[in-house]
Write an enzyme that holds these catalytic residues in place. Structure first.
Site, PDB file in Angstrom:
ATOM      1  N   CYS A 190      -0.187   1.709   4.610  1.00 40.37           N
ATOM      2  CA  CYS A 190      -1.385   2.296   3.992  1.00 40.37           C
ATOM      3  C   CYS A 190      -2.639   1.683   4.619  1.00 40.37           C
ATOM      4  CB  CYS A 190      -1.367   2.070   2.481  1.00 40.37           C
ATOM      5  SG  CYS A 190       0.101   2.750   1.698  1.00 40.37           S
ATOM      6  N   CYS A 236       2.214 -11.392 -10.713  1.00 37.85           N
ATOM      7  CA  CYS A 236       2.412 -10.308  -9.753  1.00 37.85           C
ATOM      8  C   CYS A 236       3.298 -10.851  -8.645  1.00 37.85           C
ATOM      9  CB  CYS A 236       1.035  -9.888  -9.228  1.00 37.85           C
ATOM     10  SG  CYS A 236       1.108  -8.596  -8.007  1.00 37.85           S
ATOM     11  N   GLY A 280       4.731  -5.651  -0.412  1.00 36.77           N
ATOM     12  CA  GLY A 280       5.907  -4.822  -0.174  1.00 36.77           C
ATOM     13  C   GLY A 280       6.031  -3.616  -1.078  1.00 36.77           C
ATOM     14  N   GLU A 281       6.980  -2.744  -0.703  1.00 35.79           N
ATOM     15  CA  GLU A 281       7.248  -1.538  -1.475  1.00 35.79           C
ATOM     16  C   GLU A 281       8.575  -1.758  -2.225  1.00 35.79           C
ATOM     17  OE1 GLU A 281       6.072   1.227  -2.668  1.00 35.79           O
ATOM     18  OE2 GLU A 281       8.066   1.671  -3.399  1.00 35.79           O
ATOM     19  N   SER A 331       5.397  -1.043  -9.283  1.00 35.08           N
ATOM     20  CA  SER A 331       4.440  -0.127  -8.651  1.00 35.08           C
ATOM     21  C   SER A 331       5.005   0.372  -7.327  1.00 35.08           C
ATOM     22  CB  SER A 331       3.112  -0.856  -8.405  1.00 35.08           C
ATOM     23  OG  SER A 331       2.204  -0.012  -7.723  1.00 35.08           O
ATOM     24  N   CYS A 386      -4.588  -1.379   2.958  1.00 37.19           N
ATOM     25  CA  CYS A 386      -3.827  -2.502   2.396  1.00 37.19           C
ATOM     26  C   CYS A 386      -3.503  -3.554   3.456  1.00 37.19           C
ATOM     27  CB  CYS A 386      -2.534  -1.956   1.786  1.00 37.19           C
ATOM     28  SG  CYS A 386      -1.402  -3.243   1.226  1.00 37.19           S
ATOM     29  N   SER A 411       1.386   4.898  -7.018  1.00 34.44           N
ATOM     30  CA  SER A 411       0.154   4.868  -6.229  1.00 34.44           C
ATOM     31  C   SER A 411      -0.116   6.270  -5.699  1.00 34.44           C
ATOM     32  CB  SER A 411       0.292   3.880  -5.071  1.00 34.44           C
ATOM     33  OG  SER A 411       0.334   2.568  -5.564  1.00 34.44           O
ATOM     34  N   LEU A 412      -0.827   7.036  -6.482  1.00 38.89           N
ATOM     35  CA  LEU A 412      -1.122   8.419  -6.080  1.00 38.89           C
ATOM     36  C   LEU A 412      -2.327   8.422  -5.133  1.00 38.89           C
ATOM     37  CD1 LEU A 412      -0.490  11.467  -6.539  1.00 38.89           C
ATOM     38  CD2 LEU A 412      -2.339  11.434  -8.228  1.00 38.89           C
ATOM     39  N   HIS A 413      -3.396   7.850  -5.598  1.00 39.30           N
ATOM     40  CA  HIS A 413      -4.660   7.708  -4.857  1.00 39.30           C
ATOM     41  C   HIS A 413      -5.385   9.016  -4.598  1.00 39.30           C
ATOM     42  CE1 HIS A 413      -3.533   3.671  -4.902  1.00 39.30           C
ATOM     43  NE2 HIS A 413      -2.796   3.633  -3.808  1.00 39.30           N
ATOM     44  N   CYS A 473       5.177  -4.689   4.820  1.00 36.10           N
ATOM     45  CA  CYS A 473       5.453  -3.371   4.262  1.00 36.10           C
ATOM     46  C   CYS A 473       5.329  -2.321   5.346  1.00 36.10           C
ATOM     47  CB  CYS A 473       4.485  -3.059   3.124  1.00 36.10           C
ATOM     48  SG  CYS A 473       4.884  -1.507   2.287  1.00 36.10           S
ATOM     49  N   GLU A 511       3.440 -14.111  -1.114  1.00 38.93           N
ATOM     50  CA  GLU A 511       2.459 -14.535  -2.107  1.00 38.93           C
ATOM     51  C   GLU A 511       2.790 -13.995  -3.499  1.00 38.93           C
ATOM     52  OE1 GLU A 511      -1.171 -14.742   1.098  1.00 38.93           O
ATOM     53  OE2 GLU A 511      -1.344 -13.325  -0.537  1.00 38.93           O
ATOM     54  N   ASN A 532     -10.718  -3.216  -2.918  1.00 40.43           N
ATOM     55  CA  ASN A 532     -11.022  -4.596  -2.525  1.00 40.43           C
ATOM     56  C   ASN A 532     -11.089  -4.670  -1.006  1.00 40.43           C
ATOM     57  OD1 ASN A 532     -10.877  -5.754  -5.222  1.00 40.43           O
ATOM     58  ND2 ASN A 532      -8.696  -5.274  -5.108  1.00 40.43           N
ATOM     59  N   CYS A 570      -5.619  -6.960  -5.588  1.00 39.33           N
ATOM     60  CA  CYS A 570      -4.757  -5.878  -5.113  1.00 39.33           C
ATOM     61  C   CYS A 570      -5.087  -5.541  -3.662  1.00 39.33           C
ATOM     62  CB  CYS A 570      -4.987  -4.611  -5.926  1.00 39.33           C
ATOM     63  SG  CYS A 570      -4.696  -4.814  -7.658  1.00 39.33           S
TER      64      CYS A 570
HETATM   65  N1  SAH Z   1       3.817  -0.946  -2.519  1.00 40.03           N
HETATM   66  C1  SAH Z   1       3.517  -0.744  -3.876  1.00 40.03           C
HETATM   67  C2  SAH Z   1       3.145  -1.993  -4.627  1.00 40.03           C
HETATM   68  C3  SAH Z   1       2.256  -2.980  -3.936  1.00 40.03           C
HETATM   69  S1  SAH Z   1       0.603  -2.484  -3.681  1.00 40.03           S
HETATM   70  C4  SAH Z   1       2.438   0.335  -4.026  1.00 40.03           C
HETATM   71  O1  SAH Z   1       1.833   0.702  -3.026  1.00 40.03           O
HETATM   72  O2  SAH Z   1       2.249   0.804  -5.157  1.00 40.03           O
HETATM   73  C5  SAH Z   1      -0.073  -2.619  -5.333  1.00 40.03           C
HETATM   74  C6  SAH Z   1      -1.288  -1.747  -5.585  1.00 40.03           C
HETATM   75  O3  SAH Z   1      -2.432  -2.232  -4.871  1.00 40.03           O
HETATM   76  C7  SAH Z   1      -1.102  -0.312  -5.148  1.00 40.03           C
HETATM   77  O4  SAH Z   1      -1.546   0.591  -6.116  1.00 40.03           O
HETATM   78  C8  SAH Z   1      -1.981  -0.263  -3.928  1.00 40.03           C
HETATM   79  O5  SAH Z   1      -2.360   1.042  -3.620  1.00 40.03           O
HETATM   80  C9  SAH Z   1      -3.116  -1.134  -4.321  1.00 40.03           C
HETATM   81  N2  SAH Z   1      -3.956  -1.537  -3.191  1.00 40.03           N
HETATM   82  C10 SAH Z   1      -3.578  -1.677  -1.901  1.00 40.03           C
HETATM   83  N3  SAH Z   1      -4.649  -2.038  -1.135  1.00 40.03           N
HETATM   84  C11 SAH Z   1      -5.709  -2.140  -1.963  1.00 40.03           C
HETATM   85  C12 SAH Z   1      -7.083  -2.504  -1.782  1.00 40.03           C
HETATM   86  N4  SAH Z   1      -7.568  -2.852  -0.587  1.00 40.03           N
HETATM   87  N5  SAH Z   1      -7.891  -2.500  -2.871  1.00 40.03           N
HETATM   88  C13 SAH Z   1      -7.393  -2.199  -4.098  1.00 40.03           C
HETATM   89  N6  SAH Z   1      -6.117  -1.854  -4.321  1.00 40.03           N
HETATM   90  C14 SAH Z   1      -5.277  -1.822  -3.281  1.00 40.03           C
HETATM   91 FE1  SF4 Z   2       2.949  -1.080   1.268  1.00 36.77          FE
HETATM   92 FE2  SF4 Z   2       1.916  -0.669  -1.187  1.00 36.77          FE
HETATM   93 FE3  SF4 Z   2       0.447  -1.842   0.778  1.00 36.77          FE
HETATM   94 FE4  SF4 Z   2       1.058   0.763   0.935  1.00 36.77          FE
HETATM   95  S1  SF4 Z   2      -0.218  -0.220  -0.655  1.00 36.77           S
HETATM   96  S2  SF4 Z   2       1.192  -0.750   2.621  1.00 36.77           S
HETATM   97  S3  SF4 Z   2       3.096   0.802   0.092  1.00 36.77           S
HETATM   98  S4  SF4 Z   2       2.267  -2.668  -0.170  1.00 36.77           S
END
Ligand code: SAH
Ligand code: SF4
Length: 312
Positions: free
Chosen positions: A73, A62, A119-120, A151, A76, A174-176, A69, A48, A250, A298
């Site tokens: 996480c 994007c 993906g990463e 990212s 995600c 993506s620290l979180h 991936c 996508e 989200n 996201c």
């Molecule tokens: N793999 C990379 C890039 C893709 S994810 C990464 O993790 O950075 C892009 C962004 O969306 C990241 O910051 C990720 O943490 C965030 N993300 C993933 N799941 C989400 C969700 N359910 N709600 C909001 N942001 C989310």
């Molecule tokens: Fe992969 Fe980024 Fe989703 Fe984590 S947030 S599973 S690294 S795409």
């Protein structure tokens, strides 16, 4: 095609593959002008891309770098897809070509490309680097490096290499959570690279690049938005040249952590985090995720397999 003699144009077009991807579906948001385009790869993976029409005439895209991936996480949807693979650079770039055609038909121009889709990116580093070079190059897509952003879940050596190769391309990490145990629980793969190593890589990127690094913080109720989290984050960030982007969570179906369902932070908690960071002198913004009504926000990108995937 004009350089090709008329008599052989059909044969030429049949022999040369102009596109790697086949459009499979398109959904337009009724809320905010986002569009999700689903593409099929030659070996039948669905990926996508999301068009974000932010200002009149100037748009962002994007793009995806993998078909799933291994990051895993918890929050995600992409992390639930099994059996994914790296995209090729032709597949990464064809997302830009195809979407460029959609935008051109609307009289819009593509301005920003963010590698923030499925993906990463830094697990597909060579392809991402060659795609960035093509996007930026004068004989390629001619986009400014300043309008490109990658990212990552935070792979220290790859962050350093990218920063050295592309001093102008934006890095988003993506620290979180700045609390190791919380981050470990949320982002299983990231356990390999402890927070201290990640911080050092961001420090190095700061010296290699002439722009700030974006720190992404997902706002999860009671998990990343408490006062303890504020204090840990401020301490961890102090000394780094960064700006912070707070991401409202989200929904991606039912996801639990230690038996507790992951929920979005209350707006008041996001505001409180924003103010605490600003008071500590960090430029901080709250992300407005577009396309949530079409599964394009996201974390919601799942190659349209979201209905079939199992919660983690
Ligand atoms: N793999 C990379 C890039 C893709 S994810 C990464 O993790 O950075 C892009 C962004 O969306 C990241 O910051 C990720 O943490 C965030 N993300 C993933 N799941 C989400 C969700 N359910 N709600 C909001 N942001 C989310
Ligand atoms: Fe992969 Fe980024 Fe989703 Fe984590 S947030 S599973 S690294 S795409």
């Amino acid at each position: 095609m004009e350089a090709i003699p008329v008599g052989v144009r059909d044969r030429f077009a049949a022999a040369v593959r102009f596109h790697e991807l086949t459009p499979a579906d398109r959904r337009d948001s009724r809320k905010d002008g986002a569009t999700k385009v689903v593409f099929r790869t030659p070996d039948d993976h669905l990926i996508e891309s999301v068009i974000l029409r932010i200002q009149s005439g100037r748009s962002s895209l994007c793009v995806s770098s993998q078909t799933g991936c291994v990051g895993g996480c918890r929050f995600c949807a992409t992390g639930r897809i099994k059996g994914g693979r790296n995209l090729t650079s032709a597949e990464v770039l064809d997302q830009v070509v195809r979407v460029g055609e959609i935008l051109a038909a609307e009289g819009r121009r593509l301005r920003n490309v963010v590698l923030m889709g499925m993906g990463e990116p830094l697990l597909n580093e060579d392809v991402v680097c060659s795609a960035l070079a093509a996007l930026r190059g004068h004989d390629g897509f001619n986009l400014s490096g300043r309008h490109l952003l990658v990212s990552t879940l935070g792979i220290p050596d790859a962050i350093r290499r990218l920063a050295a190769k592309f001093p102008q391309v934006g890095l988003a990490v993506s620290l979180h959570s700045a609390r190791q145990t919380v981050r470990d629980d949320l982002m299983p793969l990231a356990r390999r690279w402890p927070l201290g190593e990640l911080r050092q890589a961001i420090l190095d990127a700061n010296t290699l690049q002439d722009r700030t690094v974006m720190i992404e913080v997902l706002m999860l109720d009671g998990v990343t938005d408490t006062e303890t989290d504020q204090a840990a984050l401020i301490e961890w960030l102090t000394g780094l040249r960064v700006h912070v982007n707070l991401i409202p969570f989200n929904p991606v179906g039912d996801v639990a952590l230690d038996g507790v369902r992951l929920r979005a932070s209350h707006s008041v908690r996001i505001q409180s985090m924003l103010e605490a960071l600003k008071a500590a002198s960090f430029t901080t913004t709250r992300r407005r995720s577009l396309g949530s009504d079409i599964g394009a926000a996201c974390g919601q990108l799942a190659g349209d397999q979201s209905e079939q995937s199992q919660p983690a």
